[in-house]
Design a protein around this motif. Structure first.
Motif, PDB file in Angstrom:
ATOM      1  N   MET A   1      41.027  79.969  34.386  1.00 57.38           N
ATOM      2  CA  MET A   1      40.152  81.026  34.888  1.00 57.38           C
ATOM      3  C   MET A   1      38.839  80.431  35.367  1.00 57.38           C
ATOM      4  O   MET A   1      38.341  79.447  34.802  1.00 57.38           O
ATOM      5  CB  MET A   1      39.877  82.075  33.796  1.00 57.38           C
ATOM      6  CG  MET A   1      41.115  82.709  33.203  1.00 57.38           C
ATOM      7  SD  MET A   1      40.762  84.002  31.951  1.00 57.38           S
ATOM      8  CE  MET A   1      40.247  85.374  33.008  1.00 57.38           C
ATOM      9  N   THR A   2      38.258  81.039  36.407  1.00 55.35           N
ATOM     10  CA  THR A   2      36.903  80.679  36.801  1.00 55.35           C
ATOM     11  C   THR A   2      35.940  81.252  35.760  1.00 55.35           C
ATOM     12  O   THR A   2      36.284  82.194  35.032  1.00 55.35           O
ATOM     13  CB  THR A   2      36.554  81.241  38.182  1.00 55.35           C
ATOM     14  OG1 THR A   2      36.653  82.675  38.138  1.00 55.35           O
ATOM     15  CG2 THR A   2      37.484  80.701  39.254  1.00 55.35           C
ATOM     16  N   PRO A   3      34.726  80.713  35.644  1.00 58.85           N
ATOM     17  CA  PRO A   3      33.790  81.233  34.643  1.00 58.85           C
ATOM     18  C   PRO A   3      33.534  82.738  34.766  1.00 58.85           C
ATOM     19  O   PRO A   3      33.525  83.448  33.760  1.00 58.85           O
ATOM     20  CB  PRO A   3      32.511  80.433  34.910  1.00 58.85           C
ATOM     21  CG  PRO A   3      33.010  79.140  35.482  1.00 58.85           C
ATOM     22  CD  PRO A   3      34.199  79.504  36.316  1.00 58.85           C
ATOM     23  N   SER A   4      33.340  83.237  36.004  1.00 62.33           N
ATOM     24  CA  SER A   4      33.050  84.664  36.167  1.00 62.33           C
ATOM     25  C   SER A   4      34.219  85.519  35.689  1.00 62.33           C
ATOM     26  O   SER A   4      34.033  86.553  35.049  1.00 62.33           O
ATOM     27  CB  SER A   4      32.716  84.989  37.618  1.00 62.33           C
ATOM     28  OG  SER A   4      33.793  84.653  38.468  1.00 62.33           O
ATOM     29  N   ALA A   5      35.447  85.088  35.983  1.00 61.45           N
ATOM     30  CA  ALA A   5      36.622  85.827  35.527  1.00 61.45           C
ATOM     31  C   ALA A   5      36.794  85.708  34.019  1.00 61.45           C
ATOM     32  O   ALA A   5      37.217  86.654  33.349  1.00 61.45           O
ATOM     33  CB  ALA A   5      37.865  85.324  36.246  1.00 61.45           C
ATOM     34  N   ALA A   6      36.462  84.537  33.469  1.00 59.02           N
ATOM     35  CA  ALA A   6      36.670  84.282  32.042  1.00 59.02           C
ATOM     36  C   ALA A   6      35.804  85.163  31.153  1.00 59.02           C
ATOM     37  O   ALA A   6      36.178  85.452  29.998  1.00 59.02           O
ATOM     38  CB  ALA A   6      36.414  82.808  31.732  1.00 59.02           C
ATOM     39  N   TYR A   7      34.652  85.613  31.647  1.00 54.88           N
ATOM     40  CA  TYR A   7      33.820  86.513  30.843  1.00 54.88           C
ATOM     41  C   TYR A   7      34.531  87.844  30.579  1.00 54.88           C
ATOM     42  O   TYR A   7      34.107  88.622  29.731  1.00 54.88           O
ATOM     43  CB  TYR A   7      32.477  86.756  31.527  1.00 54.88           C
ATOM     44  CG  TYR A   7      31.469  85.655  31.298  1.00 54.88           C
ATOM     45  CD1 TYR A   7      30.988  85.391  30.022  1.00 54.88           C
ATOM     46  CD2 TYR A   7      30.989  84.886  32.353  1.00 54.88           C
ATOM     47  CE1 TYR A   7      30.052  84.380  29.801  1.00 54.88           C
ATOM     48  CE2 TYR A   7      30.061  83.877  32.146  1.00 54.88           C
ATOM     49  CZ  TYR A   7      29.597  83.624  30.869  1.00 54.88           C
ATOM     50  OH  TYR A   7      28.688  82.621  30.656  1.00 54.88           O
TER      51      TYR A   7
END
Length: 357
Positions: free
Chosen positions: A80-86
């Motif tokens: 996951m990208t960081p923004s999606a991972a949140y």
């Protein structure tokens, strides 16, 4: 004035197209399933087709989606990208600990499936509105409500951040409408809310956009109900019993003086009613055993007791939560529709914030 208001909860997303040129009864309203379970079903299908999944896009509501992704991570490679991972957790170390990789770019691996997260794509709504000769391009403003726990450091509680920010903001201005953020104001500590504000802004450039937590939006919406409005100068206990969380708020003269929030599934009617009595007397404490699994509570002033309240009002999809407890309460229906409580609160927040800016 024309305002698009979207309240994204755990079970539904409630949409209102407010238009001051129309009678309230003629506003366009929609109640649709929440994006989280819909996205979860799509990710599940993708997991049946591929062992490796790269998830990008925006921070969205977790719930069913978060549970599905973590379940897939047990026997799939999830990146996951960081923004999606949140979406999974507001602490990326905790996301990694659940078996999910975090990368900015998709790894060059053959057979890796990709999936984009987005809970605020307005194009399906615009296609529907096209069929009735409505256009989002002529809006004056747009607002969205969602719950964001807030980012937290490793080892800290993942439930306390948002209430600490509520308290800090209310100490400056105790109006429920002050618990809203115009575009550019959302603190970085709220990644989902910031992502939603950005998503609205990029789809509706040049229009005023606003983001707000779902619970304060519901409290603000309750205050637009005629019976609640008539007693707004007195002492009120307003409760939003959502699918995921229940928030109780004591107001005095229109100002918030105390807030309590818990998980709806943890609440039993009689014990909750009893605890509300202690809360309304100023005797509840964040460290109480009753609050161990809740989000917390705080006081800005000490309430004068439940017997001195002018009205208890309960809204939300679990508003029957106090049935059979002996408490005398009222079910508000802003604009004649309980499901529009959050959107009506968003409309009031837009009007309040734009008038003050």
């Amino acid at each position: 004035m024309k305002i698009l208001a979207i309240d994204i909860g755990a079970g539904t997303q409630d949409i209102l197209l407010y238009d001051s040129a129309k009678k309230l009864e003629n506003y366009i309203k929609l109640v649709l399933p929440s994006p989280s379970p819909l996205l979860a079903a799509q990710v599940k299908r993708l997991g049946e087709q591929s062992r490796d999944i790269f998830i990008t896009g925006h921070t969205v509501g977790g719930g069913a989606l978060s549970h599905m992704i973590k379940a897939l991570a047990r026997d799939h490679r999830i990146i996951m990208t960081p923004s999606a991972a949140y979406t999974i957790r507001n602490n990326l170390d905790d996301v990694i600990a659940s078996g999910i990789e975090i990368r900015e770019r998709m790894p060059p691996a053959e057979g890796t499936a990709s999936f984009n997260l987005d809970e605020l794509d307005l194009s399906p709504l615009q296609r529907l509105l096209d069929s009735i000769d409505e256009d989002l391009k002529d809006l004056d403003a747009a607002a969205v409500a969602m719950q964001d726990h807030g980012a937290y450091e490793s080892g800290q509680s993942n439930r306390k951040t948002r209430l600490l920010y509520m308290k800090s903001r209310l100490e400056e201005n105790p109006s429920p409408l002050a618990l809203s953020y115009l575009y550019g104001e959302v603190p970085e500590v709220f990644p989902r809310m910031a992502s939603a504000a950005e998503r609205l802004h990029e789809q509706l450039p040049g229009q005023q956009t606003l983001a707000m937590d779902t619970a304060p939006a519901a409290i603000a919406g309750c205050l637009t109900d005629k019976r609640v409005m008539e007693r707004a100068s007195g002492k009120l206990l307003l409760i939003n019993a959502g699918n995921g969380h229940t928030l109780a708020c004591v107001l005095d003269g229109g100002s918030i003086i105390a807030i309590l929030e818990h998980h709806t599934r943890e609440l039993e009617a009689i014990s909750f009613a009893s605890y509300l009595e202690a809360f309304c007397c100023g005797q509840a404490r964040d460290e109480d055993a009753f609050m161990a699994s809740g989000h917390g509570l705080f006081y800005l002033e000490e309430p004068s007791g439940i017997e001195n309240l002018d009205l208890i009002a309960v809204t939300g999809p679990n508003r029957e939560i106090l049935e059979g407890t002996g408490l005398d309460f009222y079910y508000p229906a802003p604009g004649g529709d309980m499901m529009m409580t959050g959107p009506m609160g968003l409309v009031e927040a837009v009007r309040y914030r734009t008038a003050a800016s």
